[in-house]
Scaffold this active site. Structure first.
Site, mmCIF file in Angstrom:
data_model
loop_
_atom_site.group_PDB
_atom_site.id
_atom_site.type_symbol
_atom_site.label_atom_id
_atom_site.label_comp_id
_atom_site.label_asym_id
_atom_site.label_seq_id
_atom_site.Cartn_x
_atom_site.Cartn_y
_atom_site.Cartn_z
ATOM 1 C CB CYS A 132 -9.984 -15.375 -74.674
ATOM 2 S SG CYS A 132 -8.304 -14.696 -74.751
ATOM 3 C CB CYS A 135 -9.204 -12.057 -73.133
ATOM 4 S SG CYS A 135 -8.629 -12.546 -74.764
ATOM 5 C CG ASP A 136 -12.295 -12.547 -70.613
ATOM 6 O OD1 ASP A 136 -12.022 -11.343 -70.775
ATOM 7 O OD2 ASP A 136 -13.011 -13.190 -71.397
#
Length: 316
Positions: A132, A135-136
């Site tokens: 992701c 997300c990261d």
């Protein structure tokens, strides 16, 4: 006989459980094979509102579970192997628990990211390997990363990562991309994106001190193995909604995601609701999953109280 059973304990299922428990619906939550969902494989979560310093993914999920338990939600470990949604009460065959019956059902079983299945991949999830970028990506500011995949999602991840990384290398096993032309053109015009075509990933190579050193690939043109040195590897080869156990009893799209009535969480079977990534092929974020979990709980409560007697199957 249960009033409501919730399948799954990611952000969607746990939020639904919190709302249902506070409404005195006494939900039974089936944890499944991966309690806590995908966030349990994430280290720092910095984009969930209310945590200015971030919070570990497993800790966030544990806090949500404790909150649901505090209001009276019951948790049991097991996973559903078969369901009968042909009539109410619905019947569920649950490995480890036997057969259960419920007046209503909330499905929040999520979607699992497809992995490459190569050595070093699972061991480094959350430690240099991610599924992701949204997300990261922030953790790779000023670093070099690789994106594995050749479809639209891979191109989208690669473009997004250029906001943070100094260089993004797209690794694809073929000489042609599967992505739509507009997504390919956008990626190819981005000066930060480099290309490693005809390369088949064979191993995620780790540093001795921990973390990722690079991605070992097989060069199909030369027949040699190469090491693409990067700080992070983003696997973008798609997601698989966890809906196989339904055996076609709910309407899904061509990829298997459960279809819901627009603006609600109602499915094609009255009394069955879906929330989180199992019905979301677009956003797949913890906060959007939690939001739909709240919606599912409210939809379910109103259904059980007799406020929703419409046959929604005709609109799906």
């Amino acid at each position: 006989m249960h009033k409501v059973i919730v399948l799954g304990t990611g952000p969607a299922g746990l939020t639904a459980a919190i709302y249902l428990a506070r409404a005195n619906m006494k939900p039974l939550v089936i944890e499944g094979q991966e309690p806590g969902g995908q966030l349990t494989t994430t280290t720092e979560v910095e984009n969930f509102p209310g945590f200015p310093d971030g919070i570990l993914g497993p800790e966030l999920m544990d806090n949500m579970r404790k909150q649901a338990e505090r209001f009276g939600a019951e948790f049991k470990r097991g996973w559903v192997t078969e369901v009968d949604l042909s009539k109410r009460p619905f019947k569920l065959s649950v490995y480890g628990l036997g057969e259960l019956e419920t007046e209503s059902l909330i499905i929040s079983t999520g979607a699992s990211a497809k992995l490459l299945g190569i050595p070093g991949e699972k061991e480094n999830l959350g430690q240099g390997v991610s599924t992701c970028a949204t997300c990261d990506g922030f953790f790779y500011r000023g670093k070099k990363v690789a994106v594995v995949g050749g479809g639209d999602s891979a191109m989208e991840e690669a473009n997004f990562l250029t906001k943070f990384a100094t260089e993004v290398i797209v690794v694809h096993r073929r000489d042609q991309l599967r992505a739509s032309k507009i997504m390919q053109d956008r990626a190819k015009k981005n000066p930060k994106i480099k290309w490693a075509m005809n390369r088949v990933p064979v191993e995620v190579v780790s540093k001795e001190e921990g973390g990722v050193k690079g991605l070992k690939v097989h060069n199909k043109e030369t027949g040699q193995e190469e090491l693409i040195e990067v700080d992070g590897i983003f696997v973008a080869i798609g997601h698989r909604p966890n809906t196989a156990f339904l055996n076609g009893q709910l309407k899904t799209d061509e990829l298997g995601y459960i279809q819901v009535e627009p603006g609600s969480t109602r499915t094609s079977v009255e009394g069955v609701f879906a929330c989180g990534d199992v019905q979301d092929r677009v956003y797949r974020q913890a906060i959007t999953a939690a939001g739909t979990g709240c919606m599912a709980a409210i939809d379910c409560e109103r259904f059980l109280e007799g406020e929703a007697s419409v046959d929604w199957s005709q609109s799906l």
